[in-house]
Design a protein around this motif. Sequence first.
Motif, PDB file in Angstrom:
ATOM      1  N   VAL A 139       0.848  -1.192   0.000  1.00  0.00           N
ATOM      2  CA  VAL A 139       0.000   0.000   0.000  1.00  0.00           C
ATOM      3  C   VAL A 139       0.886   1.246   0.000  1.00  0.00           C
ATOM      4  N   VAL A 140       0.591   2.184  -0.886  1.00  0.00           N
ATOM      5  CA  VAL A 140       1.301   3.462  -0.941  1.00  0.00           C
ATOM      6  C   VAL A 140       0.260   4.572  -0.923  1.00  0.00           C
ATOM      7  N   SER A 141       0.535   5.635  -0.160  1.00  0.00           N
ATOM      8  CA  SER A 141      -0.358   6.794  -0.117  1.00  0.00           C
ATOM      9  C   SER A 141       0.343   8.017  -0.680  1.00  0.00           C
ATOM     10  N   HIS A 142      -0.409   8.817  -1.416  1.00  0.00           N
ATOM     11  CA  HIS A 142       0.052  10.107  -1.921  1.00  0.00           C
ATOM     12  C   HIS A 142      -0.869  11.166  -1.348  1.00  0.00           C
ATOM     13  N   ARG A 143      -0.313  12.220  -0.775  1.00  0.00           N
ATOM     14  CA  ARG A 143      -1.122  13.342  -0.287  1.00  0.00           C
ATOM     15  C   ARG A 143      -1.464  14.251  -1.453  1.00  0.00           C
ATOM     16  N   VAL A 144      -2.711  14.741  -1.481  1.00  0.00           N
ATOM     17  CA  VAL A 144      -3.066  15.726  -2.493  1.00  0.00           C
ATOM     18  C   VAL A 144      -2.282  17.000  -2.195  1.00  0.00           C
ATOM     19  N   PRO A 145      -1.958  17.799  -3.225  1.00  0.00           N
ATOM     20  CA  PRO A 145      -1.096  18.966  -3.000  1.00  0.00           C
ATOM     21  C   PRO A 145      -1.760  20.110  -2.257  1.00  0.00           C
ATOM     22  N   ALA A 161       5.329   0.958 -11.267  1.00  0.00           N
ATOM     23  CA  ALA A 161       6.793   0.835 -11.310  1.00  0.00           C
ATOM     24  C   ALA A 161       7.447   1.851 -10.374  1.00  0.00           C
ATOM     25  N   ASN A 162       6.865   3.072 -10.287  1.00  0.00           N
ATOM     26  CA  ASN A 162       7.398   4.099  -9.380  1.00  0.00           C
ATOM     27  C   ASN A 162       7.137   3.756  -7.916  1.00  0.00           C
ATOM     28  N   ASP A 163       5.924   3.286  -7.630  1.00  0.00           N
ATOM     29  CA  ASP A 163       5.528   3.047  -6.241  1.00  0.00           C
ATOM     30  C   ASP A 163       5.924   1.673  -5.718  1.00  0.00           C
ATOM     31  N   PHE A 164       6.014   0.689  -6.610  1.00  0.00           N
ATOM     32  CA  PHE A 164       6.290  -0.699  -6.211  1.00  0.00           C
ATOM     33  C   PHE A 164       7.320  -1.325  -7.155  1.00  0.00           C
ATOM     34  N   PRO A 165       8.582  -0.888  -7.081  1.00  0.00           N
ATOM     35  CA  PRO A 165       9.591  -1.471  -7.970  1.00  0.00           C
ATOM     36  C   PRO A 165       9.611  -2.998  -7.800  1.00  0.00           C
ATOM     37  N   GLY A 166       9.669  -3.690  -8.903  1.00  0.00           N
ATOM     38  CA  GLY A 166       9.715  -5.149  -8.843  1.00  0.00           C
ATOM     39  C   GLY A 166       8.371  -5.820  -8.979  1.00  0.00           C
ATOM     40  N   LEU A 167       7.268  -5.066  -8.846  1.00  0.00           N
ATOM     41  CA  LEU A 167       5.937  -5.648  -9.024  1.00  0.00           C
ATOM     42  C   LEU A 167       5.712  -5.933 -10.506  1.00  0.00           C
ATOM     43  N   ASN A 168       5.212  -7.105 -10.824  1.00  0.00           N
ATOM     44  CA  ASN A 168       4.911  -7.471 -12.205  1.00  0.00           C
ATOM     45  C   ASN A 168       3.527  -6.927 -12.571  1.00  0.00           C
ATOM     46  N   ALA A 169       3.502  -5.739 -13.175  1.00  0.00           N
ATOM     47  CA  ALA A 169       2.231  -5.102 -13.532  1.00  0.00           C
ATOM     48  C   ALA A 169       1.492  -5.884 -14.613  1.00  0.00           C
ATOM     49  N   GLY A 170       2.175  -6.789 -15.298  1.00  0.00           N
ATOM     50  CA  GLY A 170       1.524  -7.618 -16.307  1.00  0.00           C
ATOM     51  C   GLY A 170       0.500  -8.577 -15.726  1.00  0.00           C
ATOM     52  N   LEU A 171       0.509  -8.744 -14.398  1.00  0.00           N
ATOM     53  CA  LEU A 171      -0.457  -9.629 -13.736  1.00  0.00           C
ATOM     54  C   LEU A 171      -1.811  -8.970 -13.495  1.00  0.00           C
ATOM     55  N   ILE A 172      -1.878  -7.646 -13.661  1.00  0.00           N
ATOM     56  CA  ILE A 172      -3.120  -6.917 -13.354  1.00  0.00           C
ATOM     57  C   ILE A 172      -4.209  -7.275 -14.357  1.00  0.00           C
ATOM     58  N   ARG A 173      -5.386  -7.596 -13.799  1.00  0.00           N
ATOM     59  CA  ARG A 173      -6.549  -7.907 -14.629  1.00  0.00           C
ATOM     60  C   ARG A 173      -7.760  -7.040 -14.290  1.00  0.00           C
ATOM     61  N   SER A 174      -7.739  -6.403 -13.099  1.00  0.00           N
ATOM     62  CA  SER A 174      -8.861  -5.541 -12.718  1.00  0.00           C
ATOM     63  C   SER A 174      -8.403  -4.504 -11.706  1.00  0.00           C
ATOM     64  N   ILE A 175      -9.225  -3.461 -11.588  1.00  0.00           N
ATOM     65  CA  ILE A 175      -9.002  -2.408 -10.588  1.00  0.00           C
ATOM     66  C   ILE A 175     -10.306  -2.209  -9.835  1.00  0.00           C
ATOM     67  N   GLN A 176     -10.205  -2.220  -8.500  1.00  0.00           N
ATOM     68  CA  GLN A 176     -11.338  -1.806  -7.680  1.00  0.00           C
ATOM     69  C   GLN A 176     -11.071  -0.364  -7.277  1.00  0.00           C
ATOM     70  N   VAL A 177     -11.995   0.517  -7.617  1.00  0.00           N
ATOM     71  CA  VAL A 177     -11.883   1.931  -7.258  1.00  0.00           C
ATOM     72  C   VAL A 177     -12.786   2.164  -6.058  1.00  0.00           C
ATOM     73  N   VAL A 178     -12.231   2.805  -5.028  1.00  0.00           N
ATOM     74  CA  VAL A 178     -13.004   3.114  -3.823  1.00  0.00           C
ATOM     75  C   VAL A 178     -12.793   4.586  -3.501  1.00  0.00           C
ATOM     76  N   VAL A 179     -13.884   5.296  -3.290  1.00  0.00           N
ATOM     77  CA  VAL A 179     -13.822   6.670  -2.790  1.00  0.00           C
ATOM     78  C   VAL A 179     -14.440   6.637  -1.414  1.00  0.00           C
ATOM     79  N   GLY A 180     -13.745   7.226  -0.429  1.00  0.00           N
ATOM     80  CA  GLY A 180     -14.272   7.151   0.918  1.00  0.00           C
ATOM     81  C   GLY A 180     -13.968   8.372   1.760  1.00  0.00           C
TER      82      GLY A 180
END
Length: 195
Positions: A139-145, A161-180
């Motif tokens: 998990v990585v968090s970015h503060r809004v400016p 690649a910037n937030d998780f060096p070494g993560l194989n992004a080719g494995l991604i098949r879906s994104i869950q978007v949550v606003v809270g």
Amino acid sequence: LRLIGLLCLVTQLVFTTTLLAAGLQNGDFEQDLSVGWTVVMSGSPVYATRQPSVCGSGSELYLYRYNLSDWASVSQTCDASASTRISFKAQLLGQESWMNLYGWGNAWISFHFKDANSNDLATIYWVSQLGNSFGGGSVVSHRVPNDNCNTYDFLVGAQLANDFPGLNAGLIRSIQVVVGVNGDVLRGTGIAHID
């Protein structure tokens, strides 16, 4: 929120036709939230509703929390890959209670990147300036400016690649978007506007 290639949209997010083809419903919030979005609320006063857009045009998602340990969120999952582009406008406000005696409010947008078996690979948050952050492990968090409406735009593979060096992004098949929105203790206000 706009995903190009495969795209998801949340509060004051605008989805493209390409994202809609990927399975995202009501990404422009022009219909009732019951169309495409899962809405979860706890406590009172808490709001999850549509309203005229503050950050863009048309309608937006508006989330608000104020008291005790109340919270609200909307979520949706859609297909995605490393080549998916996500763009959105958001105003995320976290406000302290009177003299910070009673806690903070918090607002965020999170993107949970999942593999073919719906296992979480990584999560990225954009979080209001005030309030608690999220982090640790995958998990990585970015503060809004600032507290203004800001535009965010990133290519999933490049951001991971910037937030998780070494993560194989080719494995991604879906994104869950949550606003809270949530808060600590008493009366910290959290507000999210997404277009």
